[in-house]
Design a protein around this motif. Structure first.
Motif, PDB file in Angstrom:
ATOM      1  N   SER A  21       4.244-107.618  72.526  1.00  0.00           N
ATOM      2  CA  SER A  21       4.880-108.639  71.696  1.00  0.00           C
ATOM      3  C   SER A  21       6.143-108.090  71.044  1.00  0.00           C
ATOM      4  O   SER A  21       7.187-108.742  71.046  1.00  0.00           O
TER       5      SER A  21
ATOM      6  N   PHE B 258      22.098-119.169  60.114  1.00  0.00           N
ATOM      7  CA  PHE B 258      22.931-119.567  61.247  1.00  0.00           C
ATOM      8  C   PHE B 258      23.369-121.016  61.111  1.00  0.00           C
ATOM      9  O   PHE B 258      24.543-121.366  61.270  1.00  0.00           O
TER      10      PHE B 258
ATOM     11  N   ILE C  42      14.613-107.736  61.805  1.00  0.00           N
ATOM     12  CA  ILE C  42      13.427-108.075  61.004  1.00  0.00           C
ATOM     13  C   ILE C  42      12.164-107.724  61.798  1.00  0.00           C
ATOM     14  O   ILE C  42      11.184-107.204  61.262  1.00  0.00           O
ATOM     15  N   GLN C  43      12.198-107.949  63.118  1.00  0.00           N
ATOM     16  CA  GLN C  43      11.007-107.623  63.927  1.00  0.00           C
ATOM     17  C   GLN C  43      10.759-106.125  63.949  1.00  0.00           C
ATOM     18  O   GLN C  43       9.608-105.671  63.885  1.00  0.00           O
TER      19      GLN C  43
ATOM     20  N   ALA D  28      11.520-104.061  61.592  1.00  0.00           N
ATOM     21  CA  ALA D  28      10.987-103.707  60.269  1.00  0.00           C
ATOM     22  C   ALA D  28       9.495-104.012  60.211  1.00  0.00           C
ATOM     23  O   ALA D  28       8.697-103.222  59.701  1.00  0.00           O
ATOM     24  N   TYR D  29       9.109-105.144  60.776  1.00  0.00           N
ATOM     25  CA  TYR D  29       7.692-105.525  60.772  1.00  0.00           C
ATOM     26  C   TYR D  29       6.868-104.518  61.551  1.00  0.00           C
ATOM     27  O   TYR D  29       5.792-104.103  61.112  1.00  0.00           O
TER      28      TYR D  29
ATOM     29  N   PHE E 129      23.058-113.746  64.000  1.00  0.00           N
ATOM     30  CA  PHE E 129      21.714-114.330  63.831  1.00  0.00           C
ATOM     31  C   PHE E 129      20.710-113.624  64.738  1.00  0.00           C
ATOM     32  O   PHE E 129      19.615-113.245  64.312  1.00  0.00           O
TER      33      PHE E 129
ATOM     34  N   PHE F 257       0.702-102.433  67.365  1.00  0.00           N
ATOM     35  CA  PHE F 257      -0.481-102.718  68.189  1.00  0.00           C
ATOM     36  C   PHE F 257      -0.172-103.600  69.403  1.00  0.00           C
ATOM     37  O   PHE F 257      -0.270-103.149  70.502  1.00  0.00           O
TER      38      PHE F 257
ATOM     39  N   LEU G  65      27.133-122.492  60.471  1.00  0.00           N
ATOM     40  CA  LEU G  65      27.747-123.451  61.396  1.00  0.00           C
ATOM     41  C   LEU G  65      28.398-124.599  60.619  1.00  0.00           C
ATOM     42  O   LEU G  65      29.532-124.998  60.907  1.00  0.00           O
TER      43      LEU G  65
ATOM     44  N   GLU H 226      -8.965-103.472  67.681  1.00  0.00           N
ATOM     45  CA  GLU H 226      -7.895-102.830  66.924  1.00  0.00           C
ATOM     46  C   GLU H 226      -7.794-103.438  65.537  1.00  0.00           C
ATOM     47  O   GLU H 226      -8.049-104.615  65.348  1.00  0.00           O
TER      48      GLU H 226
ATOM     49  N   THR I  72      17.493-111.226  63.526  1.00  0.00           N
ATOM     50  CA  THR I  72      16.105-111.514  63.921  1.00  0.00           C
ATOM     51  C   THR I  72      15.466-110.259  64.517  1.00  0.00           C
ATOM     52  O   THR I  72      14.321-109.903  64.200  1.00  0.00           O
TER      53      THR I  72
ATOM     54  N   ILE J 178      11.489-114.312  59.352  1.00  0.00           N
ATOM     55  CA  ILE J 178      12.154-114.511  60.649  1.00  0.00           C
ATOM     56  C   ILE J 178      12.925-115.813  60.649  1.00  0.00           C
ATOM     57  O   ILE J 178      13.997-115.925  61.254  1.00  0.00           O
TER      58      ILE J 178
ATOM     59  N   LEU K 136      28.693-115.893  64.922  1.00  0.00           N
ATOM     60  CA  LEU K 136      27.587-116.227  64.020  1.00  0.00           C
ATOM     61  C   LEU K 136      26.265-116.142  64.776  1.00  0.00           C
ATOM     62  O   LEU K 136      25.252-115.639  64.271  1.00  0.00           O
ATOM     63  N   TYR K 137      26.300-116.642  66.004  1.00  0.00           N
ATOM     64  CA  TYR K 137      25.073-116.612  66.825  1.00  0.00           C
ATOM     65  C   TYR K 137      24.633-115.181  67.083  1.00  0.00           C
ATOM     66  O   TYR K 137      23.451-114.856  67.018  1.00  0.00           O
TER      67      TYR K 137
ATOM     68  N   PHE L  88       6.245-112.254  56.913  1.00  0.00           N
ATOM     69  CA  PHE L  88       7.286-111.927  57.893  1.00  0.00           C
ATOM     70  C   PHE L  88       7.659-113.108  58.758  1.00  0.00           C
ATOM     71  O   PHE L  88       8.795-113.228  59.220  1.00  0.00           O
TER      72      PHE L  88
ATOM     73  N   LEU M  93      31.514-123.547  58.969  1.00  0.00           N
ATOM     74  CA  LEU M  93      32.649-123.403  59.857  1.00  0.00           C
ATOM     75  C   LEU M  93      33.212-124.746  60.264  1.00  0.00           C
ATOM     76  O   LEU M  93      34.262-124.822  60.887  1.00  0.00           O
TER      77      LEU M  93
ATOM     78  N   TRP N 248       2.766-120.155  73.730  1.00  0.00           N
ATOM     79  CA  TRP N 248       2.426-119.020  72.875  1.00  0.00           C
ATOM     80  C   TRP N 248       1.094-119.241  72.197  1.00  0.00           C
ATOM     81  O   TRP N 248       0.287-118.324  72.051  1.00  0.00           O
TER      82      TRP N 248
ATOM     83  N   LEU O  24       6.266-101.463  59.760  1.00  0.00           N
ATOM     84  CA  LEU O  24       5.316-101.623  58.666  1.00  0.00           C
ATOM     85  C   LEU O  24       3.876-101.615  59.167  1.00  0.00           C
ATOM     86  O   LEU O  24       3.026-100.928  58.620  1.00  0.00           O
ATOM     87  N   VAL O  25       3.576-102.405  60.187  1.00  0.00           N
ATOM     88  CA  VAL O  25       2.169-102.584  60.564  1.00  0.00           C
ATOM     89  C   VAL O  25       1.785-101.836  61.837  1.00  0.00           C
ATOM     90  O   VAL O  25       0.671-101.967  62.314  1.00  0.00           O
TER      91      VAL O  25
ATOM     92  N   LYS P 205      34.184-118.054  66.325  1.00  0.00           N
ATOM     93  CA  LYS P 205      33.411-117.762  65.126  1.00  0.00           C
ATOM     94  C   LYS P 205      31.970-118.206  65.297  1.00  0.00           C
ATOM     95  O   LYS P 205      31.033-117.562  64.803  1.00  0.00           O
ATOM     96  N   ILE P 206      31.795-119.330  66.031  1.00  0.00           N
ATOM     97  CA  ILE P 206      30.422-119.812  66.269  1.00  0.00           C
ATOM     98  C   ILE P 206      29.647-118.773  67.068  1.00  0.00           C
ATOM     99  O   ILE P 206      28.503-118.442  66.763  1.00  0.00           O
TER     100      ILE P 206
ATOM    101  N   PRO Q 118      -3.095-106.226  61.043  1.00  0.00           N
ATOM    102  CA  PRO Q 118      -2.548-106.213  59.667  1.00  0.00           C
ATOM    103  C   PRO Q 118      -3.055-107.414  58.874  1.00  0.00           C
ATOM    104  O   PRO Q 118      -3.545-108.384  59.436  1.00  0.00           O
TER     105      PRO Q 118
ATOM    106  N   PRO R 108      17.072-115.964  59.172  1.00  0.00           N
ATOM    107  CA  PRO R 108      18.346-115.864  59.891  1.00  0.00           C
ATOM    108  C   PRO R 108      18.729-117.164  60.579  1.00  0.00           C
ATOM    109  O   PRO R 108      19.901-117.512  60.668  1.00  0.00           O
TER     110      PRO R 108
END
Lengths: 687, 107
Positions: free
Chosen positions: B58, A605, B43-44, B46-47, B36, B54, A609, A583, B40, A598, B32-33, A594, A612, A647, B50-51, B28-29, A586, A601
């Motif tokens: 994952s 975070f 963003i994945q 969006a990736y 976050f 495949f 923290l 295949e 994340t 990742i 926030l988590y 990217f 706060l 991984w 884009l690509v 609040k904690i 990219p 964020p």
């Protein structure tokens, strides 16, 4: 050599087993003797054990091969050593030493060796196992035979007889010892020999009732005999059919020799046992060879019945040569048989069922070559395969031994002769109408140069008549016509026989595709052959010019004929494998960008923290609690690191293993941390 | 009209902001988590847009793990929130420690 011999033996046994009802058994001949020299004469002149030496020497003695001078020196040393100090050897060694001594005569004379006798007699007294009885009793018998001194006798013969008989079982088999319930036919053979020895050594007559019980045992044992299809009988046990059957036969012979009243054994089974051993052929194994020859020697010379074997030097009758059919009747070792008459009861042809061509023809005897022969065959004896059924009648009057033969011996015979070929002709016919365009007569005995031509609309016809010497139509096993093109492409066609003649018609219209549309000159070759045909032929008839239409696009091409006939064995073309196209991935930079994105964020975070006002004030400060807390957080960090490693490179199983270890560790440490925290908060609450 | 709506939006936003500051820190904690984790996941996605997808496995594992942990954090927040009176009797354990323990096990 062993493996080859063993393989040969297996093949021979299989051949004997697969042979149907009709088969020929040959008596022991010189090929056995020359094989015995290979198997039994050791390279360095000495045998590994006395048992092997005895087997080898006994076999060579029975076969009449005199090798004593070469082998006797080293073996005799062994024998004399054992016999000189019997107390330090086992009963088995003493027995085999005496056996070898009987053949080689290393030590003989008047004086009876007292220590040997006393050892054997104590052996008999103390014996509990069948083998101990066997060695000691038979040893005493051998001492009595070899040393002509004082008479040796067994004191309480009846007790010994009874104790051996106590090991027997109701089905005729014997156990090796009273503890072991396993019984075997081989042991029964040993027991017969031992009991025969006891009878011969007994000072006075043994009670007849005991001997009768032994006879019933023998009869029971014969009920468990097994047979193959070709009429051979044998006993089978874990030691193998040859050893077991030989042991039983030895036992029967000793028993019949020592016993005054006759032993009645079924005659057909005795002949079957003889055929079993003859059917073995030439064994490659020394033990099997010894057992075969020893058993046949017992069958040849015994007091119950001597089997006679009918054998044929050649099973092919040639009608052209007009030679008589020869038949030999002899004992298993090929020695002369007594006066008897041989009759050919039937000659059954393989084709017609039941009706016999020859009936009750008496065979004449030729005293010089000791063969019976059948001179003339009736007029209706044609070529082909037959089964001859012979019957033998022994002249009972003038014999002191009882001879026994098979009731009917079936032998497969093949009759061959010259087949006449007449009216052979080859013609080119016009299709449909069937009119002959050109026709040539053939003389198949010489190569001809017949020249024909045909186009695809015509047919080729070959016809001939095959007749047997008696004028019947003959159907050959193989009748082929081969057409071979100039480019070496060959085609083979079958000539079929039906009714009066054999004929082949090739219709070129239908064959155009098979001939690959190749026009040109084809050579014609005719092959006729059969097992019963003495004048099989392969003749080049000539050639034919074939005019075939053009090859269309889709037709098959003729296969490439190799110029060199061995080129079919060269390596073949290399195979190129097609793999799945991987295949498209990219671009690397994009992935890295990217990756950075990742992480953002997570950083956000953490910043949030701190904004706060998150604190870690309740992190314990005392030493014990601090360490456990540190270990706990460290453990969690290690787990996260393990995830990353999994991984990147680890596989699931190692990861799981490591994870389980870390998990157990974390459990303990976490529990401690939490308990510390709980204690601290309790203190705070109470305080 | 537009002006009033934008002013309303600003007022709305300000009131929200002030109300939010009143929430306790631990909530609040957790918020926030959650933010976050959702970022994340975005963003994945969006990736992947884009690509191309495949190694689809994952992509799925990444996004769903983020979303799952966000959901569990939301559950925790619900149970921990003292002002959430309706939820009081519905928890299996009533004390804070038990709720946190359940969250940890779920993750």
């Amino acid at each position: 050599m062993m493996a080859g011999g063993l393989a040969r033996f297996v093949v021979l046994i299989l051949a004997a087993a697969i042979c149907g009802a009709a088969s020929v058994f040959q008596p022991i001949s010189d090929s056995h003797r020359s094989a015995a020299l290979d198997v039994f004469v050791p390279v360095d002149g000495s045998y590994k054990s006395l048992e092997e030496a005895y087997e080898a020497l006994k076999t060579l003695e029975i076969l009449g091969i005199d090798k004593k001078s070469d082998l006797s020196s080293a073996t005799c040393e062994n024998v004399v050593k054992v016999l000189a100090s019997p107390s330090s050897s086992t009963l088995k060694d003493v027995f085999y030493a005496l056996s070898v001594n009987g053949i080689l005569k290393c030590k003989s004379g008047e004086d009876v060796p007292k220590d040997i006798v006393s050892k054997l007699q104590t052996g008999v007294k103390d014996a509990k196992l069948l083998l101990d009885f066997y060695y000691s009793v038979r040893g005493l018998v051998l001492v009595k035979e070899q040393f002509s001194g004082t008479d040796i006798s067994l004191g309480d013969a009846e007790t010994v007889f009874r104790s051996i008989k106590a090991l027997s079982q109701s089905d005729g088999r014997w156990r090796y010892s009273s503890n072991n319930p396993e019984s075997s036919t081989f042991a029964a053979g040993l027991a017969f020999e031992t009991l025969a020895g006891v009878i011969s050594l007994a000072p006075s007559e043994i009670d007849n009732s005991l001997i009768q019980t032994l006879k019933t045992s023998i009869t029971k044992l014969f009920d468990s005999i097994q047979k193959y299809d070709d009429g051979t009988f044998y006993f089978d046990e874990s030691e193998g059919p040859i050893s077991t059957t030989a042991s039983v036969i030895r036992g029967l012979k000793s028993f019949a020799a020592s016993e005054s009243t006759g032993l009645n054994l079924p005659g057909d089974k005795i002949v079957g046992l003889a055929k079993f051993f003859l059917g073995v052929g030439i064994p490659g194994d020394a033990k099997d060879f010894f057992n075969q020859i020893d058993a046949l020697a017992c069958l040849e010379d015994n007091r119950f019945s001597v089997p006679l074997i009918l054998s044929l030097p050649s099973t092919v009758i040639s009608l052209t040569k007009k030679e008589p059919l020869k038949v030999k009747v002899s004992t298993v070792f090929g020695s002369k048989a007594p006066a008897l008459s041989v009759k050919l009861a039937q000659a059954l042809s393989s084709g017609s069922k039941g009706s016999s061509v020859i009936n009750n023809q008496e065979l004449k005897f030729d005293a010089e070559s000791a063969t019976y022969f059948l001179e003339s065959f009736p007029k209706n004896f044609d070529v082909g395969k037959y089964t001859f059924v012979f019957e033998i009648l022994v002249d009972e009057s003038a014999n002191e031994k009882v001879y026994i033969t098979e009731a009917q011996t079936k032998v497969p015979i093949s009759a061959t002769g010259a087949i006449t070929i007449e009216n052979a002709e080859i013609a080119v016919l016009d299709s449909d109408v069937g009119s002959v365009e050109s026709q040539k007569k053939l003389d198949l005995t010489k190569d001809e140069a017949v020249s024909l031509s045909a186009n695809h609309l015509q047919k080729l016809r070959l016809s001939l008549q095959l007749t047997t010497p008696l004028g019947h139509v003959f159907k050959p096993h193989q009748a082929f016509l081969k057409l071979k093109h100039e480019s070496q492409v060959e085609h083979i066609f079958l000539v079929k026989t039906s009714g009066k003649k054999s004929e082949l018609v090739l219709d070129f219209l239908g064959l155009v595709e098979k001939l690959y549309y190749l026009s040109g000159k084809y050579e014609i070759q005719l092959t006729i052959g059969d097992a019963s045909m003495e004048n099989s032929l392969l003749s080049n008839i000539g050639h034919i010019e074939l005019d075939l239409p053009e090859r269309p696009e889709k037709a098959a091409r003729p296969p490439l004929q190799p110029t060199d006939p061995y080129s079919r064995y060269v390596p073949k073309a290399e195979i190129s494998h097609i793999f799945r196209v991987p295949e498209k991935l990219p671009a690397k930079q994009l992935s890295l960008v990217f990756l950075g994105l990742i992480v953002l964020p997570f950083i956000g975070f953490l910043i949030g923290l701190t904004r706060l006002g998150v604190n870690i004030k309740s992190f314990p400060s005392s030493v014990g609690a601090a360490t456990s807390a540190l270990l706990f957080h460290g453990g969690i960090g290690a787990v996260l690191l393990l995830y990353v490693l999994f991984w990147v490179k680890l596989d699931l199983f190692t990861t799981l293993k490591a994870l389980s270890l870390l998990g157990v560790f974390l459990l303990f440490v976490g529990h401690r941390t939490l308990s510390h925290l709980a204690a601290a908060s309790n203190k705070l609450k109470s305080a | 009209m537009v002006k009033s709506t934008s002013k309303d939006a600003q007022d709305l936003f300000r009131s929200l902001h002030s109300a939010y500051s009143a929430t306790p820190t631990n909530l609040k904690i957790i918020d926030l988590y959650v933010v976050f984790a959702v970022f994340t996941a975005l963003i994945q996605v969006a990736y992947m847009a884009l690509v191309g997808s495949f190694p689809f496995n994952s992509f799925l594992s990444g996004v769903l793990s983020c979303v799952g942990t966000a959901v569990l954090a939301v559950c925790l927040r619900i149970q921990v929130n003292k002002e959430n009176k309706e939820f009081k009797h519905k928890t299996v354990v009533t004390n804070l420690r038990g709720i946190v323990a359940m969250f940890v096990i779920a993750v």
